[in-house]
Design an enzyme around this catalytic site. Structure first.
Site, PDB file in Angstrom:
ATOM      1  N   PRO A 174     139.411  19.965 -68.759  1.00 41.79           N
ATOM      2  CA  PRO A 174     138.181  20.311 -68.032  1.00 41.79           C
ATOM      3  C   PRO A 174     138.087  19.621 -66.675  1.00 41.79           C
ATOM      4  O   PRO A 174     137.242  19.967 -65.866  1.00 41.79           O
ATOM      5  CB  PRO A 174     137.061  19.834 -68.974  1.00 41.79           C
ATOM      6  CG  PRO A 174     137.704  18.858 -69.904  1.00 41.79           C
ATOM      7  CD  PRO A 174     139.143  19.229 -69.998  1.00 41.79           C
ATOM      8  N   GLU A 225     139.585  13.094 -77.862  1.00 43.82           N
ATOM      9  CA  GLU A 225     138.880  12.781 -76.613  1.00 43.82           C
ATOM     10  C   GLU A 225     139.742  13.091 -75.391  1.00 43.82           C
ATOM     11  O   GLU A 225     139.327  12.887 -74.250  1.00 43.82           O
ATOM     12  CB  GLU A 225     138.477  11.296 -76.577  1.00 43.82           C
ATOM     13  CG  GLU A 225     137.320  10.938 -77.497  1.00 43.82           C
ATOM     14  CD  GLU A 225     136.102  11.801 -77.244  1.00 43.82           C
ATOM     15  OE1 GLU A 225     135.690  11.952 -76.082  1.00 43.82           O
ATOM     16  OE2 GLU A 225     135.563  12.342 -78.230  1.00 43.82           O
ATOM     17  N   ARG A 246     150.051  39.463 -68.324  1.00 48.02           N
ATOM     18  CA  ARG A 246     149.704  40.837 -67.932  1.00 48.02           C
ATOM     19  C   ARG A 246     150.094  41.133 -66.486  1.00 48.02           C
ATOM     20  O   ARG A 246     150.072  42.279 -66.055  1.00 48.02           O
ATOM     21  CB  ARG A 246     148.250  41.156 -68.238  1.00 48.02           C
ATOM     22  CG  ARG A 246     147.237  40.332 -67.514  1.00 48.02           C
ATOM     23  CD  ARG A 246     145.879  40.411 -68.190  1.00 48.02           C
ATOM     24  NE  ARG A 246     145.472  41.776 -68.471  1.00 48.02           N
ATOM     25  CZ  ARG A 246     145.018  42.617 -67.559  1.00 48.02           C
ATOM     26  NH1 ARG A 246     144.939  42.230 -66.312  1.00 48.02           N
ATOM     27  NH2 ARG A 246     144.649  43.832 -67.903  1.00 48.02           N
ATOM     28  N   ASP A 281     141.834  45.881 -61.691  1.00 49.31           N
ATOM     29  CA  ASP A 281     141.055  44.871 -62.399  1.00 49.31           C
ATOM     30  C   ASP A 281     140.153  44.073 -61.465  1.00 49.31           C
ATOM     31  O   ASP A 281     140.440  43.935 -60.283  1.00 49.31           O
ATOM     32  CB  ASP A 281     141.996  43.875 -63.088  1.00 49.31           C
ATOM     33  CG  ASP A 281     142.509  44.391 -64.416  1.00 49.31           C
ATOM     34  OD1 ASP A 281     141.905  45.322 -64.956  1.00 49.31           O
ATOM     35  OD2 ASP A 281     143.518  43.846 -64.899  1.00 49.31           O
TER      36      ASP A 281
HETATM   37  N1  SAM Z   1     136.971  13.947 -73.060  1.00 50.26           N
HETATM   38  C1  SAM Z   1     137.514  15.032 -72.300  1.00 50.26           C
HETATM   39  C2  SAM Z   1     136.717  15.227 -71.040  1.00 50.26           C
HETATM   40  O1  SAM Z   1     135.469  15.197 -71.135  1.00 50.26           O
HETATM   41  O2  SAM Z   1     137.289  15.464 -69.959  1.00 50.26           O
HETATM   42  C3  SAM Z   1     137.484  16.339 -73.085  1.00 50.26           C
HETATM   43  C4  SAM Z   1     138.454  16.363 -74.213  1.00 50.26           C
HETATM   44  S1  SAM Z   1     138.435  17.917 -75.038  1.00 50.26           S
HETATM   45  C5  SAM Z   1     137.354  17.561 -76.388  1.00 50.26           C
HETATM   46  C6  SAM Z   1     139.999  18.018 -75.805  1.00 50.26           C
HETATM   47  C7  SAM Z   1     141.034  18.839 -75.051  1.00 50.26           C
HETATM   48  O3  SAM Z   1     140.568  20.145 -74.858  1.00 50.26           O
HETATM   49  C8  SAM Z   1     141.377  18.342 -73.663  1.00 50.26           C
HETATM   50  O4  SAM Z   1     142.338  17.315 -73.716  1.00 50.26           O
HETATM   51  C9  SAM Z   1     141.889  19.600 -72.976  1.00 50.26           C
HETATM   52  O5  SAM Z   1     143.275  19.787 -73.201  1.00 50.26           O
HETATM   53  C10 SAM Z   1     141.120  20.708 -73.679  1.00 50.26           C
HETATM   54  N2  SAM Z   1     140.011  21.266 -72.884  1.00 50.26           N
HETATM   55  C11 SAM Z   1     138.694  21.049 -73.094  1.00 50.26           C
HETATM   56  N3  SAM Z   1     137.945  21.696 -72.218  1.00 50.26           N
HETATM   57  C12 SAM Z   1     138.790  22.362 -71.407  1.00 50.26           C
HETATM   58  C13 SAM Z   1     138.610  23.214 -70.271  1.00 50.26           C
HETATM   59  N4  SAM Z   1     137.402  23.493 -69.788  1.00 50.26           N
HETATM   60  N5  SAM Z   1     139.712  23.731 -69.691  1.00 50.26           N
HETATM   61  C14 SAM Z   1     140.946  23.445 -70.154  1.00 50.26           C
HETATM   62  N6  SAM Z   1     141.171  22.631 -71.224  1.00 50.26           N
HETATM   63  C15 SAM Z   1     140.118  22.092 -71.841  1.00 50.26           C
END
Ligand code: SAM
Length: 244
Positions: free
Chosen positions: A88, A115, A153, A168
């Protein structure tokens, strides 16, 4: 295109290659998926891949060593690929970035859990971070699958009809126009007459007008960046008058 995914849930991720367009892309060899499970690189008897965070606090953090070993194998098998951590905190995925990624010959996607992953992996083993959007998923697998779907795609031959990718949403910085199929009237609601008239130029103009109008209505942020031709401006004007 070769895509390696580092994940604790390989069977889950590989399902993206089982259905629809991505399924066909895998079947035709346009996309070649490989997974690496950090658990297989854990050194202890319990195959531990996570541990408590330094400094305390809730949740667990993915450990460096199993991740680094899995990344190492993926890099050796796919030497020209960048390692992308789906997170994220990365730059936001959009169609322009999808187009750029789709042109590469290989990618390594790293899916986090818990986490997240030990920051030292991000600093020393990851080349790029990409986010699906401003929300938090419980794992990176779905993010990796979305990315795989979006780049698949765009591989030449993946869609039955190449024209559909050009139509698209986002392909020309506009949202797509509305689509209809048979029957032409449902519960008294008829399709726009122009679509049944056989005049291809008129149909193309109608579609362009809808795409411009929808984008202006729904995504004013997008339409601001679009260079409108004189005809576009006329069509957009017509659309706005028609909805008033
Ligand atoms: N503690 C982290 C933070 O707040 O930045 C979030 C960890 S999340 C619970 C677990 C995993 O989900 C991350 O390591 C990532 O690989 C994935 N993930 C969560 N949200 C994402 C997003 N918006 N885009 C891409 N990957 C995501």
């Amino acid at each position: 295109m070769r895509i390696d995914i580092i994940t604790l849930f390989p069977e889950f991720v590989l399902q993206v290659g089982e259905y629809g367009v991505t399924g066909r892309a895998v079947e035709c060899g346009l996309i070649d998926l490989h997974t690496h499970n950090p658990r297989e690189f854990a050194l202890d008897a319990h195959r531990t891949v996570d541990d408590r965070p330094y400094g305390g606090g809730p949740g667990m953090v993915m450990k460096v060593e199993p991740l680094r070993a899995a990344i190492g194998v993926a890099r050796r098998q796919s030497p020209t690929a960048e390692v992308i951590y789906v997170s994220p905190q990365g730059r936001r995925l959009n169609q322009a970035l999808v187009r750029e990624l789709a042109q590469r010959e290989s990618l390594i996607l790293l899916a986090g859990r818990y986490e997240g992953i030990d920051e030292r992996v991000i600093e020393h083993d990851v080349d790029d971070e990409i986010s699906l959007g401003d929300y938090v998923l419980s794992g990176g697998e779905l993010a990796a699958m979305v990315l795989i779907d979006a780049v698949s795609r765009l591989q030449a031959g993946a869609l039955g009809h190449e024209e559909s990718a050009r139509q698209d949403s986002f392909s020309d910085d506009l949202l797509d126009c509305p689509h209809y199929t048979r029957p032409d009237t449902v519960d008294g609601h008829a399709i726009p007459a122009v679509l049944n008239g056989g005049d291809h130029a008129a149909i193309a103009r109608w579609r362009r007008k809808q795409a411009l109008g929808r984008t202006a209505q729904r995504r004013p942020d997008m339409i601001e960046g679009v260079e409108l031709s004189a005809e576009d401006a006329v069509l957009l004007n017509q659309y706005m008058r028609e909805i008033e």
